[in-house]
Scaffold this motif. Sequence first.
Motif, mmCIF file in Angstrom:
data_model
loop_
_atom_site.group_PDB
_atom_site.id
_atom_site.type_symbol
_atom_site.label_atom_id
_atom_site.label_comp_id
_atom_site.label_asym_id
_atom_site.label_seq_id
_atom_site.Cartn_x
_atom_site.Cartn_y
_atom_site.Cartn_z
ATOM 1 N N UNK A 175 -31.932 -93.094 -34.344
ATOM 2 C CA UNK A 175 -31.201 -91.831 -34.324
ATOM 3 C C UNK A 175 -30.178 -91.793 -35.450
ATOM 4 N N UNK A 176 -30.054 -90.653 -36.130
ATOM 5 C CA UNK A 176 -28.986 -90.444 -37.113
ATOM 6 C C UNK A 176 -28.918 -91.575 -38.124
ATOM 7 N N UNK A 177 -29.925 -91.641 -38.985
ATOM 8 C CA UNK A 177 -30.054 -92.766 -39.919
ATOM 9 C C UNK A 177 -28.914 -92.845 -40.923
ATOM 10 N N UNK A 178 -28.125 -91.759 -41.069
ATOM 11 C CA UNK A 178 -27.040 -91.766 -42.049
ATOM 12 C C UNK A 178 -25.749 -92.380 -41.510
ATOM 13 N N UNK A 179 -25.702 -92.700 -40.228
ATOM 14 C CA UNK A 179 -24.502 -93.281 -39.638
ATOM 15 C C UNK A 179 -24.311 -94.721 -40.128
ATOM 16 N N UNK A 180 -23.086 -95.219 -40.010
ATOM 17 C CA UNK A 180 -22.747 -96.561 -40.480
ATOM 18 C C UNK A 180 -23.243 -97.618 -39.498
ATOM 19 N N UNK A 181 -24.038 -98.571 -39.985
ATOM 20 C CA UNK A 181 -24.537 -99.630 -39.120
ATOM 21 C C UNK A 181 -23.422 -100.605 -38.748
ATOM 22 N N UNK A 182 -23.540 -101.175 -37.543
ATOM 23 C CA UNK A 182 -22.558 -102.112 -37.014
ATOM 24 C C UNK A 182 -23.047 -103.554 -37.166
ATOM 25 N N UNK A 183 -22.124 -104.494 -37.011
ATOM 26 C CA UNK A 183 -22.479 -105.910 -37.035
ATOM 27 C C UNK A 183 -23.433 -106.245 -35.890
ATOM 28 N N UNK A 184 -24.380 -107.115 -36.185
ATOM 29 C CA UNK A 184 -25.336 -107.557 -35.176
ATOM 30 C C UNK A 184 -25.260 -109.075 -35.059
ATOM 31 N N UNK A 185 -25.109 -109.560 -33.833
ATOM 32 C CA UNK A 185 -25.089 -111.004 -33.606
ATOM 33 C C UNK A 185 -26.101 -111.363 -32.529
ATOM 34 N N UNK A 186 -26.753 -112.511 -32.709
ATOM 35 C CA UNK A 186 -27.742 -113.002 -31.761
ATOM 36 C C UNK A 186 -27.278 -114.353 -31.229
ATOM 37 N N UNK A 187 -27.281 -114.488 -29.912
ATOM 38 C CA UNK A 187 -26.824 -115.708 -29.251
ATOM 39 C C UNK A 187 -28.031 -116.392 -28.628
#
Length: 236
Positions: free
Chosen positions: A14-26
């Motif tokens: 959704x809304x590809x122009x929005x700012x992506x957030x940090x992603x972390x995998x545990x």
Amino acid sequence: MKKYLIIACCYFSLNANAQNKNVSLVRNDQERKVDVLIDGKPFTSFIYPENMEKPILYPILAADGAIVTRGFPLNKREGERVDHPHHVGLWLNYESVNGLDFWNNSFAIPAEKKVKYGWIRNVKVDKVENGKASGKLSYTANWENQAKDILLKEQTTFVFSGTDNARIIDRITTLTAQKDTVKFKDIKDGMLGIRVTKELEFPSNKVEEFTDSQGNTTKVSASGNGANGTYLTSAR
């Protein structure tokens, strides 16, 4: 010569122009799962317990924290329907692979009938990678019969990303035939599946019956009790 089947899909974009957030995998090898967090908030978990017939993403949460996936059979919720126990989270498999039913396999299949069903086993998480705009998880697995003969080798990479208002899952899967030729019969169920929470189910006022490739019939109750899902194409 080995044959390859490559699958790519995108979900919740959704809304590809929005700012992506940090992603972390545990990663937690002991519990056989990898938790995925977007800007520190739970998004989903990749789980692959030894007693489950396939690896899945479960649960899946929207950006506002709402749970998108059905709880049953792993975490029953009041008012949910309990049909199709093989419908768990988000998964990928197929109903007829050289005659073996991977799609409908679950704890509900009697032991004497299991020989007709396939498993996705020996799941190994190869790599997890955090990122400022996306995170990646790669794993390998075997598509096997009950004798543990390998029909297909699976290599999958998930790419997770999200914004304030969106969650995105990209999946790239390569299936490689091993010793024998592998045939996917033209049949009802496959490849990608998701079972949504009751609020997202399409309303129905009648009992439905579904029969799988092995002749097993499942009756599904009417989907009232909060079901109000509406699904539209781009053409409305």
